[in-house]
Design an enzyme around this catalytic site. Structure first.
Site, PDB file in Angstrom:
ATOM      1  N   SER A   1      40.059  51.457  46.689  1.00 38.85           N
ATOM      2  CA  SER A   1      38.886  50.754  47.216  1.00 38.85           C
ATOM      3  C   SER A   1      37.857  51.777  47.696  1.00 38.85           C
ATOM      4  CB  SER A   1      39.282  49.872  48.407  1.00 38.85           C
ATOM      5  OG  SER A   1      38.131  49.338  49.026  1.00 38.85           O
TER       6      SER A   1
ATOM      7  N   TYR B   1      43.462  48.822  56.408  1.00 41.66           N
ATOM      8  CA  TYR B   1      43.355  48.602  54.954  1.00 41.66           C
ATOM      9  C   TYR B   1      42.706  49.814  54.280  1.00 41.66           C
ATOM     10  CZ  TYR B   1      41.264  46.742  50.619  1.00 41.66           C
ATOM     11  OH  TYR B   1      40.855  46.551  49.312  1.00 41.66           O
TER      12      TYR B   1
HETATM   13  P1  NAP Z   1      42.933  38.744  45.498  1.00 43.87           P
HETATM   14  O1  NAP Z   1      42.170  37.808  44.650  1.00 43.87           O
HETATM   15  O2  NAP Z   1      43.220  38.407  46.931  1.00 43.87           O
HETATM   16  O3  NAP Z   1      44.287  39.110  44.737  1.00 43.87           O
HETATM   17  C1  NAP Z   1      45.306  39.848  45.345  1.00 43.87           C
HETATM   18  C2  NAP Z   1      46.489  39.862  44.401  1.00 43.87           C
HETATM   19  O4  NAP Z   1      47.538  40.643  44.976  1.00 43.87           O
HETATM   20  C3  NAP Z   1      47.042  38.467  44.166  1.00 43.87           C
HETATM   21  O5  NAP Z   1      47.309  38.328  42.787  1.00 43.87           O
HETATM   22  C4  NAP Z   1      48.351  38.453  44.972  1.00 43.87           C
HETATM   23  O6  NAP Z   1      49.365  37.643  44.397  1.00 43.87           O
HETATM   24  C5  NAP Z   1      48.751  39.915  44.889  1.00 43.87           C
HETATM   25  N1  NAP Z   1      49.654  40.336  45.970  1.00 43.87           N
HETATM   26  C6  NAP Z   1      49.389  40.391  47.288  1.00 43.87           C
HETATM   27  N2  NAP Z   1      50.473  40.811  47.966  1.00 43.87           N
HETATM   28  C7  NAP Z   1      51.448  41.017  47.048  1.00 43.87           C
HETATM   29  C8  NAP Z   1      52.796  41.448  47.119  1.00 43.87           C
HETATM   30  N3  NAP Z   1      53.384  41.770  48.285  1.00 43.87           N
HETATM   31  N4  NAP Z   1      53.498  41.545  45.952  1.00 43.87           N
HETATM   32  C9  NAP Z   1      52.938  41.229  44.778  1.00 43.87           C
HETATM   33  N5  NAP Z   1      51.662  40.815  44.638  1.00 43.87           N
HETATM   34  C10 NAP Z   1      50.931  40.707  45.768  1.00 43.87           C
HETATM   35  O7  NAP Z   1      42.204  40.152  45.584  1.00 43.87           O
HETATM   36  P2  NAP Z   1      41.432  41.096  44.542  1.00 43.87           P
HETATM   37  O8  NAP Z   1      40.093  41.300  45.105  1.00 43.87           O
HETATM   38  O9  NAP Z   1      41.592  40.679  43.147  1.00 43.87           O
HETATM   39  O10 NAP Z   1      42.248  42.435  44.838  1.00 43.87           O
HETATM   40  C11 NAP Z   1      42.938  43.171  43.842  1.00 43.87           C
HETATM   41  C12 NAP Z   1      42.957  44.624  44.285  1.00 43.87           C
HETATM   42  O11 NAP Z   1      41.618  45.098  44.376  1.00 43.87           O
HETATM   43  C13 NAP Z   1      43.576  44.823  45.681  1.00 43.87           C
HETATM   44  O12 NAP Z   1      44.403  45.980  45.674  1.00 43.87           O
HETATM   45  C14 NAP Z   1      42.358  45.049  46.559  1.00 43.87           C
HETATM   46  O13 NAP Z   1      42.657  45.813  47.693  1.00 43.87           O
HETATM   47  C15 NAP Z   1      41.435  45.762  45.589  1.00 43.87           C
HETATM   48  N6  NAP Z   1      40.012  45.726  45.970  1.00 43.87           N
HETATM   49  C16 NAP Z   1      39.315  44.555  45.980  1.00 43.87           C
HETATM   50  C17 NAP Z   1      37.968  44.579  46.359  1.00 43.87           C
HETATM   51  C18 NAP Z   1      37.103  43.338  46.398  1.00 43.87           C
HETATM   52  O14 NAP Z   1      35.971  43.396  46.919  1.00 43.87           O
HETATM   53  N7  NAP Z   1      37.568  42.210  45.899  1.00 43.87           N
HETATM   54  C19 NAP Z   1      37.360  45.792  46.696  1.00 43.87           C
HETATM   55  C20 NAP Z   1      38.104  46.942  46.673  1.00 43.87           C
HETATM   56  C21 NAP Z   1      39.428  46.910  46.290  1.00 43.87           C
HETATM   57  P3  NAP Z   1      49.496  36.054  44.764  1.00 43.87           P
HETATM   58  O15 NAP Z   1      48.258  35.403  44.221  1.00 43.87           O
HETATM   59  O16 NAP Z   1      50.712  35.583  44.044  1.00 43.87           O
HETATM   60  O17 NAP Z   1      49.586  35.996  46.246  1.00 43.87           O
END
Ligand code: NAP
Length: 253
Positions: A148, A162
């Site tokens: 991130s 985080y």
């Molecule tokens: P999201 O829509 O909240 O998705 C998070 C995903 O992680 C979900 O598929 C969830 O599965 C899975 N997950 C959470 N805890 C888990 C565990 N203990 N074991 C296995 N799977 C788990 O978020 P996103 O934005 O797509 O995030 C994806 C990645 O991008 C993350 O690492 C996040 O930190 C990073 N990121 C996001 C942003 C942003 O602005 N969106 C920015 C920087 C970085 P379930 O659906 O089954 O719970």
């Protein structure tokens, strides 16, 4: 040059929603077979899998909590059984917690974040390397960590825990890229900025992307597909001389 013409297999943790789901969709369209790991939302993961199958991908959906070693081992046992190979790991599963001042963080909150974002990423990467390493009879491969922009910004007043977990992921990327290069494995990270997914609602701020987009030089949040494009490129042979890169996908922020 490899003479292996079989479809490559990509494992995506957190593959049912957000950035993981967009990566699955794009990778399927580019010819990968997929293992989609989800923690809780089986229906979401199944619907991503159906879309990927409709463009010709073979897809296995597996429930796995990356923060639990036994669960990670079971995930890989299933992968071995179904595909018997692994070419790309996308270490995408990640969590944050409510935006709050540092002094209010509980031990439980910090533990959950580090257990998923850091220890989970390490456990999954270890199992992937045991299968991809040329020293262990594998064909090499590629790991893409979803870090991130928070790793370099620190997320003050929101979630420094985080941000620090993503800083750990960056260190992991740098260290493993050097350790694993002789074993045929490239390791890179993307560092998304403000991306439209549900993760912000899980931090209690569903409107966070809109609220902060004035801070973005490109004046908007990004889409999960824009991040997926970077992930799939880093994973692919088109990035064959790129390892140890921390690629910001953040609109200049
Ligand atoms: P999201 O829509 O909240 O998705 C998070 C995903 O992680 C979900 O598929 C969830 O599965 C899975 N997950 C959470 N805890 C888990 C565990 N203990 N074991 C296995 N799977 C788990 O978020 P996103 O934005 O797509 O995030 C994806 C990645 O991008 C993350 O690492 C996040 O930190 C990073 N990121 C996001 C942003 C942003 O602005 N969106 C920015 C920087 C970085 P379930 O659906 O089954 O719970």
């Amino acid at each position: 040059m490899s003479t292996d013409t079989r479809r490559q297999v990509m494992l995506i943790t957190g593959g049912g929603r957000g950035i993981g789901a967009a990566t699955a969709e794009l990778a399927a369209a580019r010819g990968y077979d997929l293992v989609l790991a989800y923690r809780a939302d089986a229906a979401a993961a199944e619907s991503v899998a159906e879309a990927a199958r409709s463009v010709g991908a073979r897809v296995e959906v597996v429930q796995a909590d990356v923060s639990e070693e036994a669960s990670v081992l079971a995930l890989f046992a299933r992968l071995d059984e179904v595909f018997g190979r692994l070419d790309v790991l996308v270490n995408n599963a990640g969590v944050l917690d409510r935006s709050q001042p540092f002094v209010e963080y509980t031990a439980e909150r910090m533990k959950r974040i580090f257990e998923t974002n850091v220890f989970g990423a390490f456990l999954v990467a270890r199992e992937a390397v045991r299968r991809m390493s040329t020293a262990a009879g594998g064909r090499g491969g590629s790991i893409v960590n979803v870090s991130s922009a928070a790793a370099r910004m620190g997320a003050p007043n929101e979630y420094v825990d985080y941000a620090a977990s993503k800083g750990a992921m960056d260190s992991m990327t740098l260290g493993l890229s050097k350790e694993l290069a002789p074993l045929g494995i490239r390791v890179n990270a993307v560092r998304p900025g403000l991306i439209h997914t549900d993760i912000h609602a899980s931090g209690g701020r569903p409107d966070r992307v809109e609220a902060l987009s004035a801070q973005v030089p490109m004046a908007r949040g990004g889409t999960a597909t824009e991040v997926a494009e970077a992930i799939v490129w880093l994973a692919s042979g088109a990035a064959s001389y790129t390892t140890g890169a921390l690629l910001d996908v953040s609109g200049g922020r």
